[in-house]
Design a protein around this motif. Structure first.
Motif, PDB file in Angstrom:
ATOM      1  N   HIS A  25      41.743 -43.635 -22.913  1.00  0.00           N
ATOM      2  CA  HIS A  25      42.227 -42.566 -22.036  1.00  0.00           C
ATOM      3  C   HIS A  25      41.615 -42.710 -20.637  1.00  0.00           C
ATOM      4  O   HIS A  25      42.318 -42.532 -19.636  1.00  0.00           O
ATOM      5  N   GLN A  26      40.341 -43.064 -20.574  1.00  0.00           N
ATOM      6  CA  GLN A  26      39.674 -43.268 -19.277  1.00  0.00           C
ATOM      7  C   GLN A  26      40.316 -44.443 -18.528  1.00  0.00           C
ATOM      8  O   GLN A  26      40.524 -44.371 -17.325  1.00  0.00           O
ATOM      9  N   GLU A  27      40.610 -45.521 -19.248  1.00  0.00           N
ATOM     10  CA  GLU A  27      41.261 -46.673 -18.624  1.00  0.00           C
ATOM     11  C   GLU A  27      42.626 -46.276 -18.079  1.00  0.00           C
ATOM     12  O   GLU A  27      43.003 -46.672 -16.976  1.00  0.00           O
ATOM     13  N   PHE A  28      43.363 -45.469 -18.817  1.00  0.00           N
ATOM     14  CA  PHE A  28      44.672 -45.030 -18.363  1.00  0.00           C
ATOM     15  C   PHE A  28      44.545 -44.193 -17.095  1.00  0.00           C
ATOM     16  O   PHE A  28      45.311 -44.354 -16.155  1.00  0.00           O
ATOM     17  N   LYS A  29      43.551 -43.297 -17.080  1.00  0.00           N
ATOM     18  CA  LYS A  29      43.340 -42.458 -15.893  1.00  0.00           C
ATOM     19  C   LYS A  29      42.976 -43.319 -14.691  1.00  0.00           C
ATOM     20  O   LYS A  29      43.448 -43.089 -13.579  1.00  0.00           O
ATOM     21  N   THR A  30      42.166 -44.360 -14.911  1.00  0.00           N
ATOM     22  CA  THR A  30      41.763 -45.257 -13.831  1.00  0.00           C
ATOM     23  C   THR A  30      42.978 -46.009 -13.308  1.00  0.00           C
ATOM     24  O   THR A  30      43.178 -46.116 -12.100  1.00  0.00           O
ATOM     25  N   MET A  31      43.801 -46.517 -14.205  1.00  0.00           N
ATOM     26  CA  MET A  31      45.004 -47.240 -13.794  1.00  0.00           C
ATOM     27  C   MET A  31      45.949 -46.291 -13.063  1.00  0.00           C
ATOM     28  O   MET A  31      46.586 -46.660 -12.082  1.00  0.00           O
ATOM     29  N   SER A  32      46.052 -45.076 -13.555  1.00  0.00           N
ATOM     30  CA  SER A  32      46.923 -44.094 -12.929  1.00  0.00           C
ATOM     31  C   SER A  32      46.435 -43.823 -11.504  1.00  0.00           C
ATOM     32  O   SER A  32      47.240 -43.741 -10.576  1.00  0.00           O
ATOM     33  N   ARG A  33      45.142 -43.672 -11.311  1.00  0.00           N
ATOM     34  CA  ARG A  33      44.563 -43.440  -9.979  1.00  0.00           C
ATOM     35  C   ARG A  33      44.812 -44.656  -9.077  1.00  0.00           C
ATOM     36  O   ARG A  33      45.148 -44.503  -7.906  1.00  0.00           O
ATOM     37  N   TYR A  34      44.682 -45.833  -9.642  1.00  0.00           N
ATOM     38  CA  TYR A  34      44.932 -47.066  -8.894  1.00  0.00           C
ATOM     39  C   TYR A  34      46.375 -47.093  -8.390  1.00  0.00           C
ATOM     40  O   TYR A  34      46.635 -47.389  -7.226  1.00  0.00           O
ATOM     41  N   ARG A  35      47.304 -46.767  -9.271  1.00  0.00           N
ATOM     42  CA  ARG A  35      48.718 -46.758  -8.881  1.00  0.00           C
ATOM     43  C   ARG A  35      48.990 -45.704  -7.804  1.00  0.00           C
ATOM     44  O   ARG A  35      49.782 -45.920  -6.896  1.00  0.00           O
ATOM     45  N   GLU A  36      48.335 -44.548  -7.930  1.00  0.00           N
ATOM     46  CA  GLU A  36      48.487 -43.500  -6.911  1.00  0.00           C
ATOM     47  C   GLU A  36      48.001 -44.009  -5.555  1.00  0.00           C
ATOM     48  O   GLU A  36      48.645 -43.789  -4.533  1.00  0.00           O
ATOM     49  N   LEU A  37      46.865 -44.684  -5.565  1.00  0.00           N
ATOM     50  CA  LEU A  37      46.310 -45.210  -4.310  1.00  0.00           C
ATOM     51  C   LEU A  37      47.223 -46.276  -3.712  1.00  0.00           C
ATOM     52  O   LEU A  37      47.401 -46.329  -2.493  1.00  0.00           O
ATOM     53  N   LEU A  38      47.796 -47.124  -4.549  1.00  0.00           N
ATOM     54  CA  LEU A  38      48.744 -48.126  -4.044  1.00  0.00           C
ATOM     55  C   LEU A  38      49.960 -47.461  -3.406  1.00  0.00           C
ATOM     56  O   LEU A  38      50.440 -47.908  -2.357  1.00  0.00           O
ATOM     57  N   ALA A  39      50.452 -46.387  -4.028  1.00  0.00           N
ATOM     58  CA  ALA A  39      51.599 -45.663  -3.469  1.00  0.00           C
ATOM     59  C   ALA A  39      51.216 -45.039  -2.121  1.00  0.00           C
ATOM     60  O   ALA A  39      51.999 -45.076  -1.164  1.00  0.00           O
ATOM     61  N   GLU A  40      50.027 -44.461  -2.047  1.00  0.00           N
ATOM     62  CA  GLU A  40      49.549 -43.888  -0.779  1.00  0.00           C
ATOM     63  C   GLU A  40      49.431 -44.971   0.289  1.00  0.00           C
ATOM     64  O   GLU A  40      49.794 -44.763   1.444  1.00  0.00           O
ATOM     65  N   LYS A  41      48.928 -46.127  -0.115  1.00  0.00           N
ATOM     66  CA  LYS A  41      48.780 -47.248   0.829  1.00  0.00           C
ATOM     67  C   LYS A  41      50.140 -47.642   1.385  1.00  0.00           C
ATOM     68  O   LYS A  41      50.293 -47.872   2.581  1.00  0.00           O
ATOM     69  N   GLU A  42      51.146 -47.701   0.509  1.00  0.00           N
ATOM     70  CA  GLU A  42      52.482 -48.080   0.945  1.00  0.00           C
ATOM     71  C   GLU A  42      53.032 -47.063   1.948  1.00  0.00           C
ATOM     72  O   GLU A  42      53.617 -47.431   2.967  1.00  0.00           O
ATOM     73  N   GLN A  43      52.821 -45.776   1.667  1.00  0.00           N
ATOM     74  CA  GLN A  43      53.270 -44.730   2.591  1.00  0.00           C
ATOM     75  C   GLN A  43      52.550 -44.842   3.937  1.00  0.00           C
ATOM     76  O   GLN A  43      53.163 -44.719   4.996  1.00  0.00           O
ATOM     77  N   LEU A  44      51.235 -45.081   3.898  1.00  0.00           N
ATOM     78  CA  LEU A  44      50.465 -45.221   5.137  1.00  0.00           C
ATOM     79  C   LEU A  44      50.933 -46.429   5.942  1.00  0.00           C
ATOM     80  O   LEU A  44      51.030 -46.361   7.168  1.00  0.00           O
ATOM     81  N   GLU A  45      51.227 -47.530   5.273  1.00  0.00           N
ATOM     82  CA  GLU A  45      51.706 -48.713   5.979  1.00  0.00           C
ATOM     83  C   GLU A  45      53.042 -48.438   6.669  1.00  0.00           C
ATOM     84  O   GLU A  45      53.274 -48.903   7.781  1.00  0.00           O
ATOM     85  N   LYS A  46      53.913 -47.642   6.035  1.00  0.00           N
ATOM     86  CA  LYS A  46      55.180 -47.269   6.667  1.00  0.00           C
ATOM     87  C   LYS A  46      54.925 -46.411   7.901  1.00  0.00           C
ATOM     88  O   LYS A  46      55.546 -46.608   8.947  1.00  0.00           O
ATOM     89  N   LEU A  47      54.009 -45.428   7.765  1.00  0.00           N
ATOM     90  CA  LEU A  47      53.685 -44.563   8.905  1.00  0.00           C
ATOM     91  C   LEU A  47      53.071 -45.355  10.050  1.00  0.00           C
ATOM     92  O   LEU A  47      53.380 -45.128  11.226  1.00  0.00           O
ATOM     93  N   ILE A  48      52.207 -46.300   9.706  1.00  0.00           N
ATOM     94  CA  ILE A  48      51.572 -47.148  10.726  1.00  0.00           C
ATOM     95  C   ILE A  48      52.632 -47.969  11.453  1.00  0.00           C
ATOM     96  O   ILE A  48      52.613 -48.081  12.678  1.00  0.00           O
TER      97      ILE A  48
END
Length: 124
Positions: A25-48
């Motif tokens: 469950h902890q690994e899943f939460k970590t992967m989920s957080r990682y995916r969230e951060l990647l999505a945020e990164k993609e949005q930030l790159e578009k804004l930039i």
């Protein structure tokens, strides 16, 4: 026959089954957080990219206005793309016997060594 617990990557588990579930469950939460951060990164790159495009357009508009106002040429703005070549220095001394010349720059030729240079000066 009881099977030994195995981890998700195929290794034998060294922890209890309950602990394994918690760990998974902890690994899943970590992967989920990682995916969230990647999505945020993609949005930030578009804004930039959008912000850069707007800033670049504004800067280019200012450059064009300044170029037009002062009637700059491409050479004024960017310089001459061709490297300026130096012209060979004009000859100042002439050896009347061989026709060799020397500009007076650099090391003196052997035919001028221990000679009065004024005798060999070109007067034209």
């Amino acid at each position: 026959m009881r099977l030994a617990p195995v981890t998700t990557d195929g290794r034998l588990a060294t922890m209890s089954p309950g602990r394994m579930v918690h760990h998974a469950h902890q690994e899943f939460k970590t992967m989920s957080r990682y995916r969230e951060l990647l999505a945020e990164k993609e949005q930030l790159e578009k804004l930039i990219a959008e912000a850069r495009g707007q800033e670049a357009a504004s800067a280019l508009e200012k450059v064009r206005a300044t170029v037009a106002e002062f009637a700059f040429t491409p050479e004024d703005v960017f310089g001459n793309p061709r490297k300026k070549t130096r012209r060979a220095a004009a000859a100042k001394y002439l050896n009347p016997e061989t026709g060799d010349t020397w500009s007076g720059r650099g090391r003196a030729p052997a035919w001028l060594k221990d000679q009065d240079r004024e005798r060999f000066r070109i007067t034209e």
